[in-house]
Design an enzyme around this catalytic site. Structure first.
Site, PDB file in Angstrom:
ATOM      1  N   LYS A 102       1.021  25.654  -9.142  1.00 58.79           N
ATOM      2  CA  LYS A 102       0.384  26.429 -10.216  1.00 58.79           C
ATOM      3  C   LYS A 102       1.402  27.304 -10.942  1.00 58.79           C
ATOM      4  O   LYS A 102       1.406  27.373 -12.175  1.00 58.79           O
ATOM      5  CB  LYS A 102      -0.737  27.292  -9.629  1.00 58.79           C
ATOM      6  CG  LYS A 102      -1.939  26.510  -9.141  1.00 58.79           C
ATOM      7  CD  LYS A 102      -3.037  27.401  -8.601  1.00 58.79           C
ATOM      8  CE  LYS A 102      -2.657  28.061  -7.307  1.00 58.79           C
ATOM      9  NZ  LYS A 102      -3.763  28.815  -6.678  1.00 58.79           N
ATOM     10  N   GLY A 130       4.865  33.199  -0.018  1.00 58.45           N
ATOM     11  CA  GLY A 130       6.105  33.261  -0.787  1.00 58.45           C
ATOM     12  C   GLY A 130       6.333  32.097  -1.717  1.00 58.45           C
ATOM     13  O   GLY A 130       7.452  31.867  -2.179  1.00 58.45           O
ATOM     14  N   TRP A 149      20.147  36.234  -9.779  1.00 53.78           N
ATOM     15  CA  TRP A 149      18.722  36.541  -9.588  1.00 53.78           C
ATOM     16  C   TRP A 149      18.529  37.344  -8.309  1.00 53.78           C
ATOM     17  O   TRP A 149      19.019  36.987  -7.251  1.00 53.78           O
ATOM     18  CB  TRP A 149      17.914  35.243  -9.512  1.00 53.78           C
ATOM     19  CG  TRP A 149      16.468  35.442  -9.151  1.00 53.78           C
ATOM     20  CD1 TRP A 149      15.605  36.348  -9.679  1.00 53.78           C
ATOM     21  CD2 TRP A 149      15.718  34.709  -8.169  1.00 53.78           C
ATOM     22  NE1 TRP A 149      14.368  36.229  -9.097  1.00 53.78           N
ATOM     23  CE2 TRP A 149      14.404  35.227  -8.168  1.00 53.78           C
ATOM     24  CE3 TRP A 149      16.033  33.661  -7.304  1.00 53.78           C
ATOM     25  CZ2 TRP A 149      13.404  34.739  -7.328  1.00 53.78           C
ATOM     26  CZ3 TRP A 149      15.036  33.166  -6.469  1.00 53.78           C
ATOM     27  CH2 TRP A 149      13.737  33.700  -6.484  1.00 53.78           C
ATOM     28  N   ASP A 216      -0.375  37.596  -6.900  1.00 54.60           N
ATOM     29  CA  ASP A 216      -1.200  36.449  -6.527  1.00 54.60           C
ATOM     30  C   ASP A 216      -2.180  36.817  -5.426  1.00 54.60           C
ATOM     31  O   ASP A 216      -2.565  35.981  -4.616  1.00 54.60           O
ATOM     32  CB  ASP A 216      -0.291  35.294  -6.071  1.00 54.60           C
ATOM     33  CG  ASP A 216      -1.022  33.957  -6.050  1.00 54.60           C
ATOM     34  OD1 ASP A 216      -1.901  33.759  -6.911  1.00 54.60           O
ATOM     35  OD2 ASP A 216      -0.734  33.122  -5.179  1.00 54.60           O
ATOM     36  N   LYS A 256      -3.369  36.879 -10.768  1.00 57.34           N
ATOM     37  CA  LYS A 256      -4.503  35.977 -10.511  1.00 57.34           C
ATOM     38  C   LYS A 256      -5.808  36.750 -10.619  1.00 57.34           C
ATOM     39  O   LYS A 256      -5.971  37.797  -9.987  1.00 57.34           O
ATOM     40  CB  LYS A 256      -4.378  35.333  -9.129  1.00 57.34           C
ATOM     41  CG  LYS A 256      -5.558  34.425  -8.776  1.00 57.34           C
ATOM     42  CD  LYS A 256      -5.256  33.526  -7.595  1.00 57.34           C
ATOM     43  CE  LYS A 256      -5.109  34.301  -6.301  1.00 57.34           C
ATOM     44  NZ  LYS A 256      -4.832  33.405  -5.161  1.00 57.34           N
TER      45      LYS A 256
END
Length: 743
Positions: A102, A130, A149, A216, A256
Site C-alpha cells: 500500500k 515496520g 536517509w 499507520d 491511515k
C-alpha cells in the site's frame, strides 16, 4: 481467458479511488474555533448519519460469516490479491506485507519524498512491524535518490509486558535489528501519553528537519466494528498533532483513516486542509476493497505559524493529550464552512459507495464457483501487471537492505520467530454471544486437554553456561513505566497468558490455594529432597544446605533429613567446604500471577547475596515465580553465566506458579556482572526527583543482544508454558467441579 471491457474497467477502478479536497487556492476557509459548550459538542448531521447507518447495515450482513472462511473468500475476490506474493517472489523486499504494498503505491502516486534532498529525515508513527520503513528504503533504492536517509520509528513497544495485545503489533523482526532507530519513551511506546509526546518532540528536533511523517496506527475493532471510527479517533488526533509539531515546512504527511462520518473526523480533516496545501484521500489497490481503510496524503506543510492563534493550539494539545475522554466534537461546528462539509460529505459518499459495492459483490459470489475462480485468477494476474506498470519495482542489493536477510527471517521455531499475535475465530455473532455468557457458561468453552502436560514434562529443562563473559554494552539498565499485570510476554505462548489473566480475574484462585497450601509445602519439600538423592537431577547436589534465617518458608518446609544450617544475610558466615545454598525469592504463596512483579527486588537481593558468598564448586537453588518479564529472565541469565549448568524444575504442586531453579557448580561472578547487579540495586535505592512519573526497571540485559541467548530464552519459554499449563489445568478442574457441585 480474454477480459471483457467491464472486467478491464473493474481493474482500472481499483487503482482510481481518490479524492482531492479543495485548497486555499480555490476558496478561502476561516480558522475554526474550539467548542465551548455542550450544545456545540452535540453536533449531528442527518446526511452523515444516514451514510453511516447505510454502511453498517451492509456490514451487518457479514455477521453470520465465519471469519476464516470469509477471509479466504475475499482473498480470492480481491483483484489485487496476488500483488504481495508476486513482489515477494520476484523482488524479495524486506518485510513485504500488505502495508508495504500500500505504501509503495502512495510513494509512486504522490511523490511524497524529495528525491534530490541530500539529507532526508523521516518519522514513522505507530509503525510496527515496520513495513512503511522497509518500503521507503526499497523505493529510495529503486529511484534516483543519492542522498543520506535517516529515520525514527515509534510504536507500542512489543517488549513492554504491560501493553495490551489487542492494541499492539508484536512482530519485531525489523525492530529488534534496528532498535537504535526506535523511540519508546517511558518503555510503553505510547505516543498518546503527554510525557512521551513531549520527549518525542525533543528527540526529533535534536536530529534535524523532518520531510515526511507517516502514521499507520489502528486498534483492533473486530469485536466492535460499527464503532471503529470513534474507537480510533483519539489515536488519530494524537498522530496528527504529533505530525504537525515535528514536520518541517514543505513536508508531507500520510495517515491511515477509516470512515470519516463523525464530528471529530470532520474537525481533523478541516485541520489538515488548513495546514497543508493539498489533502488527498486515497484507497490503494492493495488495500482490501471491502474494508473502510483509506490513506489521507497531505502535501506541502505550511507550518504551525500559519495558525493565527497559538493559544488555540495549546488548548488543543491539552485536550488531546489529557487523560480524560476526548470530547465528541473539538470545534464549534458552526465555524466550519458549509462548503467544506459538503466537500467532505462528497468524499465520504464516494468511498462508502465503493466499499458497499465490493461487499455486495463478495456476498453475491459467496461461495465462489469454479468458473468464477478461474476468471478471478485471470483478473488478479492482469491487476498485478497493472500494479507493476504503474509502480516499478526492482530487486535491491543486500548492501542496501536495512537488515541482513539471514537475521531478519529466522528459520527456527524459537522465541524470536514465533507469531505472538492472537487470531479471531468464528463469526462475529458467535464472538458477541460468547462475550455475553456468564463465567459458568464460558467455562464450557475451555478444554482441559489443552492444558494437560505430557509425561515427558517431568524431565527438567537444562541449560549450560554461556560461552563468554558479557561486555558492558550488553549490561544496560532500561527503566520506564511500572505495570501491575503482565499482559504480554515474549517468553510465553500468548494464549496461555490470556487464559491465565482470564482465570485470575474470574476465579477465586487464592481460596483454592489456601485449601491446598499444606499439600503444596509437602510436594515442594519432597522435590527439594529429591534434588539431593539424584532422583531429580543428573548429579546429586551436596547434602549440606545453607539457608537464610527468618525466611517465611523455612518453617513450612519439611527437609529435616538434609544437613542444613542457617545464616543471617548480613553476616556472610558460610563454610569453607562445598555446600548448596537455598534461597527463597517469593514473599508469599498467594500472590498468584503478580508474584513476579511484586517480588522483583527480592529476586535481585537473593541473587546478589548468593553470588557474593558462593565459592567455586558450590550450588544454588532459587525458589521463584514465573520468568515472563525481561527483568526477571535477565537476572536469571546473569546468574546462569556464573555456573556450569542450570536446571528448571516445576513444582509438582500444580496449583502454583512457583518453580525451583537449580544452578550447579559455581565458577565465578565476572566483575562486569557483579558491578551491574550493584548498579541495579543502587538504581532502586537512589531517589529520582527529576522524573515526572513513577519509573521501574524494565530490562537488565539489552534486548538488542537477545539473539545471542536464544537457547536460554527458549528454555525459559518452555518452562513458562509448563508452569501455566499446570496451573490452568488445576484451576479449570476445580472450577468445573465447583459449578458441577452447585448444579
Amino acid at each position: 481467458m480474454n477480459l471483457t471491457k467491464a472486467d478491464k474497467n473493474d481493474i482500472h477502478q481499483v487503482f482510481e479511488k481518490k479524492f482531492l479536497y479543495p485548497s486555499e487556492d480555490d476558496t478561502t476557509w476561516p480558522w475554526p474555533t474550539l467548542a465551548t459548550s455542550t450544545q456545540e459538542n452535540n453536533w449531528n448531521d442527518e446526511a452523515f448519519s444516514r451514510l453511516r447507518d447505510q454502511l453498517n447495515v451492509c456490514k451487518d450482513s457479514l455477521s453470520d460469516k465465519d471469519i476464516k472462511a470469509w477471509h479466504a473468500h475475499t482473498t480470492v475476490t480481491n483483484l489485487a490479491g496476488s500483488v504481495c506474493s508476486t513482489l515477494r517472489s520476484n523482488f524479495k523486499p524486506e518485510l513485504c506485507t500488505q502495508a508495504w504494498c500500500k505504501f509503495f503505491e502512495v510513494l509512486w502516486s504522490y511523490h511524497i519524498v524529495p528525491l534530490d534532498d541530500p539529507e532526508l529525515f523521516t518519522v514513522h508513527l505507530c509503525e510496527a512491524p515496520g513495513a512503511f520503513i522497509t518500503c521507503l528504503n526499497h523505493y529510495l533504492a529503486n529511484t534516483a535518490f543519492t542522498g543520506k536517509w535517516r529515520w525514527v520509528g515509534t510504536t507500542l513497544n512489543p517488549y513492554y509486558e504491560g501493553n495490551d495485545l489487542a492494541q499492539m503489533i508484536v512482530d519485531d523482526r525489523l525492530i529488534r535489528n534496528t532498535l537504535p532507530n526506535w523511540f519508546f519513551g517511558d518503555g510503553t511506546g505510547n505516543i498518546m501519553d503527554n510525557n512521551n509526546f513531549q520527549e518525542f518532540l525533543q528527540v526529533i528536533k535534536s536530529k534535524g528537519s523532518v520531510k515526511l511523517v507517516t502514521a499507520d496506527g489502528s486498534i483492533d475493532c473486530q469485536n466492535n466494528p460499527s464503532e471503529q471510527e470513534s474507537i480510533v479517533a483519539h489515536l488519530h488526533m494524537c498522530e496528527v498533532f504529533t505530525a504537525l509539531h515535528v514536520l518541517a515546512r514543505g513536508g508531507s504527511f500520510v495517515i491511515k483513516f477509516f470512515t470519516m462520518f463523525e464530528a471529530n473526523s470532520i474537525c481533523l480533516m478541516y485541520l489538515l486542509v488548513k495546514f497543508f496545501e493539498k489533502v488527498n484521500v486515497f484507497k490503494p489497490a492493495t488495500s482490501k476493497q471491502g474494508n473502510s481503510e483509506v490513506y489521507v496524503v497531505c502535501l506541502n506543510y505550511l507550518g504551525l505559524n500559519v495558525c493565527p492563534e497559538q493559544e488555540m493550539l495549546d488548548m488543543l494539545q491539552n485536550i488531546i493529550f489529557s487523560e480524560s475522554n476526548l470530547p465528541d466534537c473539538l470545534w464549534d461546528m458552526s465555524s466550519i464552512p458549509v462548503s467544506f462539509i459538503e466537500s467532505h460529505f462528497q468524499c465520504c459518499r464516494l468511498f462508502t459507495g465503493w466499499q458497499e459495492s465490493v461487499i455486495k459483490n463478495n456476498l453475491r459470489l459467496y461461495p465462489c464457483s469454479v468458473s468464477m475462480k478461474k476468471k478471478l485468477d485471470v483478473m488478479r494476474y492482469h491487476c498485478c501487471n497493472e500494479y507493476l506498470s504503474r509502480y516499478p519495482c526492482h530487486k535491491i542489493p543486500h548492501c542496501n537492505r536495512l537488515v541482513n536477510p539471514y537475521n531478519l527471517f529466522i528459520q527456527n521455531d524459537d522465541f524470536l520467530s514465533l507469531n505472538f499475535q492472537t487470531k479471531h475465530q468464528g463469526t462475529f455473532t458467535q464472538r458477541m454471544d460468547y462475550l455475553s455468557l456468564s463465567w459458568k457458561d464460558q467455562l464450557n468453552h475451555f478444554d482441559l486437554n489443552e492444558y494437560k502436560l505430557p509425561e515427558s514434562s517431568t524431565v527438567p529443562l537444562t541449560k549450560m553456561k554461556s560461552s563468554s563473559p558479557r561486555n558492558k554494552s550488553q549490561l544496560q539498565i532500561l527503566s520506564g513505566k511500572p505495570f501491575s499485570v503482565i499482559y504480554s510476554s515474549r517468553l510465553c505462548v500468548i494464549k496461555l497468558l490470556d487464559d491465565l489473566n482470564t482465570f485470575l480475574e474470574n476465579c477465586d484462585c487464592s481460596a483454592y490455594l489456601a485449601k491446598q497450601s499444606q499439600s503444596h509445602f509437602v510436594h515442594l519439600s519432597n522435590t527439594i529432597k529429591s534434588l539431593f538423592d539424584g532422583s531429580k537431577t543428573q548429579t546429586p547436589l551436596t547434602s549440606l544446605v545453607c539457608c537464610l534465617k527468618d525466611d517465611w518458608i523455612l518453617s513450612e518446609l519439611q527437609i529435616k533429613e538434609l544437613d542444613t544450617f542457617q545464616v543471617d544475610e548480613s553476616s556472610q558466615d558460610v563454610p569453607s567446604w562445598p555446600f548448596t545454598m537455598f534461597v527463597n525469592a517469593t514473599s508469599s504463596l498467594g500472590c498468584l500471577g503478580k508474584g513476579e512483579i511484586r517480588d522483583k527486588r527480592l529476586l535481585l537481593s537473593k541473587i546478589m547475596f548468593a553470588l557474593q558468598n558462593l565459592k567455586p564448586g558450590d550450588n544454588l537453588i532459587i525458589l521463584t515465580h514465573t520468568l515472563m518479564t525481561r527483568y526477571s529472565a535477565g537476572l536469571i541469565l546473569l546468574t546462569n553465566d556464573c555456573f556450569k549448568k542450570l536446571e528448571f524444575h516445576t513444582s509438582p504442586a500444580r496449583l502454583s506458579l512457583l518453580q525451583l531453579l537449580v544452578f550447579s557448580d559455581f565458577t565465578s561472578c565476572h566483575s562486569n556482572t557483579a558491578q551491574h547487579l550493584q548498579d541495579i540495586n543502587h538504581w532502586y535505592e537512589t531517589p529520582k526527583p527529576n522524573l515526572q512519573s513513577p519509573h521501574d526497571i524494565l530490562e537488565v540485559i539489552s534486548t538488542e543482544n537477545s539473539a545471542d541467548d536464544v537457547p536460554f530464552y527458549n528454555m525459559v519459554m518452555g518452562q513458562n508454558v509448563k508452569l501455566l499449563k499446570s496451573f490452568l489445568y488445576s484451576v479449570l478442574s476445580l472450577e468445573k467441579e465447583h459449578f458441577s457441585a452447585d448444579g
